[in-house]
Design an enzyme around this catalytic site. Structure first.
Site, mmCIF file in Angstrom:
data_model
loop_
_atom_site.group_PDB
_atom_site.id
_atom_site.type_symbol
_atom_site.label_atom_id
_atom_site.label_comp_id
_atom_site.label_asym_id
_atom_site.label_seq_id
_atom_site.Cartn_x
_atom_site.Cartn_y
_atom_site.Cartn_z
ATOM 1 N N ASP A 190 0.812 -1.217 0.000
ATOM 2 C CA ASP A 190 0.000 0.000 0.000
ATOM 3 C C ASP A 190 0.845 1.267 0.000
ATOM 4 O OD1 ASP A 190 1.028 -0.072 2.526
ATOM 5 O OD2 ASP A 190 -0.881 0.156 3.575
ATOM 6 N N HIS A 211 18.146 27.437 2.331
ATOM 7 C CA HIS A 211 17.588 28.500 1.493
ATOM 8 C C HIS A 211 17.463 29.796 2.289
ATOM 9 C CE1 HIS A 211 15.397 30.331 -1.768
ATOM 10 N NE2 HIS A 211 14.390 30.608 -0.977
ATOM 11 N N ASP A 219 18.978 37.843 -6.848
ATOM 12 C CA ASP A 219 17.939 38.512 -6.072
ATOM 13 C C ASP A 219 18.541 39.025 -4.772
ATOM 14 O OD1 ASP A 219 17.554 36.441 -3.865
ATOM 15 O OD2 ASP A 219 17.113 35.226 -5.629
ATOM 16 N N LYS A 235 14.717 41.443 -8.850
ATOM 17 C CA LYS A 235 13.731 40.679 -9.610
ATOM 18 C C LYS A 235 12.331 40.853 -9.052
ATOM 19 C CE LYS A 235 13.750 36.303 -7.070
ATOM 20 N NZ LYS A 235 13.984 34.860 -7.113
ATOM 21 N N ARG A 250 8.931 38.419 -8.879
ATOM 22 C CA ARG A 250 8.438 37.062 -9.105
ATOM 23 C C ARG A 250 6.942 37.093 -9.349
ATOM 24 N NH1 ARG A 250 10.050 31.867 -8.398
ATOM 25 N NH2 ARG A 250 12.074 32.504 -7.564
ATOM 26 N N THR A 280 13.396 25.377 -11.787
ATOM 27 C CA THR A 280 12.996 25.606 -13.185
ATOM 28 C C THR A 280 14.084 26.330 -13.966
ATOM 29 O OG1 THR A 280 11.957 27.745 -12.724
ATOM 30 C CG2 THR A 280 10.589 25.776 -12.464
ATOM 31 N N THR A 317 14.824 31.956 -12.802
ATOM 32 C CA THR A 317 15.530 33.099 -12.223
ATOM 33 C C THR A 317 16.894 33.279 -12.868
ATOM 34 O OG1 THR A 317 14.410 32.875 -10.096
ATOM 35 C CG2 THR A 317 16.498 34.044 -10.095
#
Length: 308
Positions: free
Chosen positions: A34, A127, A166, A189, A191, A220, A223
């Protein structure tokens, strides 16, 4: 000392074990029909100093659950200390409430790690550095900059300027600029969404210079690619991108191939399976993490490893 890992980054863990000259701990991880995760530690770890290496990368929910179940199994097996070694801290971008009725998932992850049995955290290029404050246990936060800078110095770049795409990466860019003896520029920048970015302008002189964009994470590539376009319009000669965590999705390669970026330089904090023609250089952080693990185990200072 015992080193264990889940299914997130076997190659990096093998290199860490090679640096430390220790065998990888014996662990069974399998899924029930499962989909539930089952873990069994296949050796005695009672009273041992245990390090669990796991990147919370794709698929992040599965990798996170593996980590939690592994640590719970080790806590119940009477490990003396459990250190969660996180080459990549997933969910780190969700570190604050920037919209109504949204979670702070980075804090939730911190709570889960502690509840599962972590006594200490060893991370790499979070980050947001304030994530360290989400924990009430010791956190050792390392930077990949020394690994990256050693490689950049071998390229003999002409008149380099370090660019932060940024404002959030300015401190990282300053560290790189100081280590390279290079200039500094900032890309401001806007977003539009989670995967769509429009860079507005560049603050600093990049005309005729080699631009080195530095960032902690790309998925992606939007930036970096947009910033590279603006840098080229402002007269930059060659453009390099230096990113610690390359969590590249399918669209990222198309963006990079169509961009002005000459080379993407990343670490092996996340396994990269790209085999295409775009120049991507992968540098290993195994020695950096391995040395930190050794110093933690021997109760030595790791301060010198923190420096940018």
């Amino acid at each position: 000392m015992r080193i264990f890992t889940g299914n997130s980054n076997a190659g990096l863990v093998a290199r860490i074990c090679e640096y430390l000259d220790v065998p990888l701990g014996q662990l069974e991880i399998r899924n029930f029909p499962d989909g539930e995760t089952f873990v069994q530690v296949k050796e005695n770890i009672r009273g041992r100093d245990v390090f669990v290496v796991q990147s919370i990368c794709r698929p992040p929910n599965e990798r996170m659950m593996e980590l939690l179940v592994m640590m719970d199994a080790m806590r119940r097996a009477s490990a003396a200390r459990i250190t969660a070694v996180l080459p990549f801290y997933g969910y780190a971008r969700q570190d604050r409430k920037d919209q109504p009725r949204v979670p702070i998932t980075a804090k939730l992850v911190a709570n889960l790690l502690v509840a599962a049995g972590a006594h200490r955290i060893l991370g790499l290029d979070f980050h947001a550095q304030q994530i360290q404050g989400f924990f009430d246990i010791p956190v050792d936060h390392l930077y990949a900059a020394p690994v990256m800078v050693r490689y950049l110095r071998t390229k003999s770049l002409r008149d380099p300027v370090v660019v932060s795409p940024d404002s959030g990466g300015v401190k990282m860019a300053i560290g790189y600029a100081e280590m390279l003896g290079a200039g500094l520029a900032l890309g401001a920048k806007y977003r539009r969404g989670a995967s769509e970015v429009e860079a507005m302008n560049v603050v600093g002189d990049v005309r005729g210079r080699t631009a080195i964009m530095v960032d902690d994470l790309t998925s992606t590539g939007s930036t970096l690619c947009e910033a590279a376009r603006i840098l080229k319009e402002n007269g930059a000669d060659e453009i390099y991108a230096v990113v610690t965590h390359a969590m590249l999705v399918d669209d990222a390669i198309e963006h990079l191939e169509a961009s002005n970026i000459k080379e993407l330089i990343v670490t092996d904090s996340i396994p990269l399976k790209y085999k295409g023609g775009f120049p991507i250089t992968v540098l290993s952080v195994a020695e950096l993490l391995g040395e930190a693990i050794l110093r933690i185990h021997e109760n030595q200072s790791v301060t010198s490893l923190f420096s940018l």
